[in-house]
Design a protein around this motif. Structure first.
Motif, PDB file in Angstrom:
ATOM      1  N   PRO A   1     -19.240  -2.708   0.497  1.00 25.25           N
ATOM      2  CA  PRO A   1     -18.563  -2.153   1.781  1.00 25.25           C
ATOM      3  C   PRO A   1     -18.697  -0.656   1.779  1.00 25.25           C
ATOM      4  O   PRO A   1     -18.974   0.043   0.948  1.00 25.25           O
ATOM      5  CB  PRO A   1     -16.948  -2.098   1.009  1.00 25.25           C
ATOM      6  CG  PRO A   1     -17.017  -2.202  -0.452  1.00 25.25           C
ATOM      7  CD  PRO A   1     -18.326  -2.804  -0.580  1.00 25.25           C
TER       8      PRO A   1
ATOM      9  N   ASP B   1     -17.244   0.322   7.415  1.00 28.69           N
ATOM     10  CA  ASP B   1     -18.000  -0.943   7.159  1.00 28.69           C
ATOM     11  C   ASP B   1     -19.108  -1.251   8.098  1.00 28.69           C
ATOM     12  O   ASP B   1     -20.219  -1.584   7.495  1.00 28.69           O
ATOM     13  CB  ASP B   1     -17.063  -2.202   6.395  1.00 28.69           C
ATOM     14  CG  ASP B   1     -16.129  -1.635   5.437  1.00 28.69           C
ATOM     15  OD1 ASP B   1     -16.609  -0.854   4.684  1.00 28.69           O
ATOM     16  OD2 ASP B   1     -15.122  -2.553   5.443  1.00 28.69           O
TER      17      ASP B   1
ATOM     18  N   HIS C   1       0.763  -1.218  -0.033  1.00 31.33           N
ATOM     19  CA  HIS C   1      -0.083  -0.078   0.158  1.00 31.33           C
ATOM     20  C   HIS C   1       0.930   1.272   0.090  1.00 31.33           C
ATOM     21  O   HIS C   1       0.457   2.219  -0.725  1.00 31.33           O
ATOM     22  CB  HIS C   1      -0.716  -0.034   1.170  1.00 31.33           C
ATOM     23  CG  HIS C   1      -2.126  -0.738   1.016  1.00 31.33           C
ATOM     24  ND1 HIS C   1      -3.163  -0.496  -0.279  1.00 31.33           N
ATOM     25  CD2 HIS C   1      -2.763  -1.915   1.694  1.00 31.33           C
ATOM     26  CE1 HIS C   1      -4.151  -1.123   0.133  1.00 31.33           C
ATOM     27  NE2 HIS C   1      -3.915  -2.120   1.014  1.00 31.33           N
TER      28      HIS C   1
ATOM     29  N   ALA D   1      -8.568   6.529  -0.385  1.00 28.35           N
ATOM     30  CA  ALA D   1      -9.608   7.051  -1.444  1.00 28.35           C
ATOM     31  C   ALA D   1     -10.601   7.776  -0.829  1.00 28.35           C
ATOM     32  O   ALA D   1     -11.357   8.653  -1.547  1.00 28.35           O
ATOM     33  CB  ALA D   1     -10.214   5.678  -2.151  1.00 28.35           C
ATOM     34  N   ASN D   2     -10.537   7.870   0.613  1.00 29.86           N
ATOM     35  CA  ASN D   2     -11.858   8.881   1.060  1.00 29.86           C
ATOM     36  C   ASN D   2     -11.668  10.249   0.819  1.00 29.86           C
ATOM     37  O   ASN D   2     -10.560  10.879   0.800  1.00 29.86           O
ATOM     38  CB  ASN D   2     -11.733   8.426   2.619  1.00 29.86           C
ATOM     39  CG  ASN D   2     -12.857   9.450   3.229  1.00 29.86           C
ATOM     40  OD1 ASN D   2     -12.661  10.609   3.320  1.00 29.86           O
ATOM     41  ND2 ASN D   2     -14.209   8.784   3.332  1.00 29.86           N
TER      42      ASN D   2
ATOM     43  N   VAL E   1      -8.839   3.145   2.369  1.00 28.35           N
ATOM     44  CA  VAL E   1      -9.438   4.458   3.093  1.00 28.35           C
ATOM     45  C   VAL E   1      -8.698   5.608   2.542  1.00 28.35           C
ATOM     46  O   VAL E   1      -9.084   6.776   2.603  1.00 28.35           O
ATOM     47  CB  VAL E   1      -9.443   4.312   4.728  1.00 28.35           C
ATOM     48  CG1 VAL E   1     -10.219   5.714   5.165  1.00 28.35           C
ATOM     49  CG2 VAL E   1     -10.295   3.133   5.267  1.00 28.35           C
TER      50      VAL E   1
ATOM     51  N   GLY F   1     -11.261   1.275   8.193  1.00 26.47           N
ATOM     52  CA  GLY F   1     -12.362   0.845   7.042  1.00 26.47           C
ATOM     53  C   GLY F   1     -13.115  -0.118   7.508  1.00 26.47           C
ATOM     54  O   GLY F   1     -14.499   0.006   7.248  1.00 26.47           O
TER      55      GLY F   1
ATOM     56  N   GLY G   1      -8.282  -3.511   7.091  1.00 31.42           N
ATOM     57  CA  GLY G   1      -7.636  -4.338   8.255  1.00 31.42           C
ATOM     58  C   GLY G   1      -6.573  -3.889   9.215  1.00 31.42           C
ATOM     59  O   GLY G   1      -6.345  -4.171  10.289  1.00 31.42           O
TER      60      GLY G   1
END
Ligand code: KG4
Ligand code: ZN
Length: 335
Positions: free
Chosen positions: A179, A168, A115, A276-277, A274, A164, A139
């Motif tokens: 999700p 969710d 990541h 991408a938030n 996350v 995350g 996770g």
């Protein structure tokens, strides 16, 4: 140099093919979301079986897209962990098999490091060390100090749920589906972030994270305002999403900047699904004084290209993984 990266730690079967660690020639992601959706989360046994079905077709599609045949490949990388053991086994074994049969070097990549390296996919930027990585995924929620290339120090972690997971589970409580992260992000855009109040989060170590108290508050508020029965596009649901998202993201952002100051880093690297938030991206780039790396949206979620990138840089630094290596399910030292 052409690297193949294989990712199968959770519910995405993905293979990326990249040139010199950065230029993405193909990044095929086969998502299993539609199979897990009706259960409200990932079913591990089902994930394992779907990876077995998908790994070869995904490899073939990636090779076709990149225009790469086996003899053009120089290095194989695969996610070694952390993740679901059965799911990891498929991609990791496929990677080792390719390396063995093609007589190529093999690198097992830590998913979290993958990541981080998603930030280099299709980018020219360099990491400036010491750097601070905020890992925000389904996770994990961690702050990691990167003293120099491949020298990591875990400085904070979540005491309970990952960020995350908090998105969710909250979405599930109010019946928004799975999700939840993307759904909450979308609904929050038209909501009032001041409409609902959430309790403040206290952790014994100030840089650690905790989201279980917020989860309890979500359950309480959902009951109090009968949110499950409200139309999903109603203003109250949008307000709830905006308020919750704001609280979750402020937790991440405040602790990240606190740590950045404490450890005197110049570069903050954001990583994980996350990242991408939209609010996180906005809030973290707003503050001056730090260089911020955010992955392109298409590389935020689990994908093979990020694994190939991390594998390439590890290989260049002299690392290698024996074919006798096994995947691991839980957090393992990144170094
Ligand atoms: O990194 P990732 O793809 O998988 C893990 O390694 O866990 O992260 C998946 C997580 C999910 O919890 C998903 O809800 C969340 O990332 N996520 C988001 C957004 N897009 C994905 N959370 C908040 N806002 C988003 N836009
Ligand atoms: Zn991930």
């Amino acid at each position: 140099m052409i690297t193949i990266g294989i990712e199968s730690s959770c519910d995405e079967t993905s293979i990326g093919i990249i040139e010199n660690g950065r230029k993405v020639l193909a990044n095929i992601i086969s998502s299993q979301i539609k199979f897990h959706k009706k259960y409200g989360g990932v079913v591990p046994e089902m994930a394992s079986r779907l990876h077995v079905l998908k790994i070869i077709p995904v490899l073939e599609e990636a090779q076709k897209k990149a225009g790469i045949v086996f003899k053009n490949i120089n290095l194989i990388a695969a996610t070694q962990g952390p993740g679901l053991l059965g799911a990891l086994s498929t991609g990791f074994t496929a990677g080792k098999t390719l390396a063995y049969t093609l007589d190529l070097p093999f690198i097992g990549v830590n998913h979290i490091e993958g990541h981080i390296y998603a930030n280099l996919c299709d980018e020219e930027k360099e990491f400036v060390f010491p750097a601070l990585a905020l890992i925000a995924s389904g996770g994990h929620t961690q702050l990691i100090l990167i003293k120099k290339e491949f020298k990591y120090q875990l400085i904070s972690n979540t005491l309970d749920d990952a960020i995350g997971e908090a998105f969710d589970k909250s979405a599930r409580v109010i019946g928004l589906g799975y999700p939840g992260g993307q759904i909450i992000d979308r609904l929050a855009k038209e909501g009032d972030k001041k409409a609902f109040k959430f309790p403040s989060v206290k952790t014994p170590a100030p840089l650690d994270f905790s989201f279980s108290g917020l989860k309890t508050a979500v359950i309480r508020l959902a009951k109090e305002y009968n949110l499950v029965d409200k139309p999903k596009d109603s203003q109250i649901i949008k307000d709830f999403c905006a308020s919750l998202q704001n609280k979750l993201i402020q937790e991440l952002v405040q602790k990240t900047f606190l740590a950045a100051e404490q450890f005197q880093v110049k570069h903050i690297i954001v990583a994980g699904g996350v990242s991408a938030n939209s609010l996180l991206r906005e809030e973290i780039t707003k503050r001056s004084g730090y260089e911020i790396a955010l992955p392109a949206l298409k590389y935020c979620t689990d994908n093979g290209a990020m694994i190939a990138s991390a594998g390439y840089y590890r290989y260049k630094k002299g690392f290698s993984t024996p074919l006798s290596a096994k995947p691991f399910a839980s957090f393992s030292d990144l170094n």
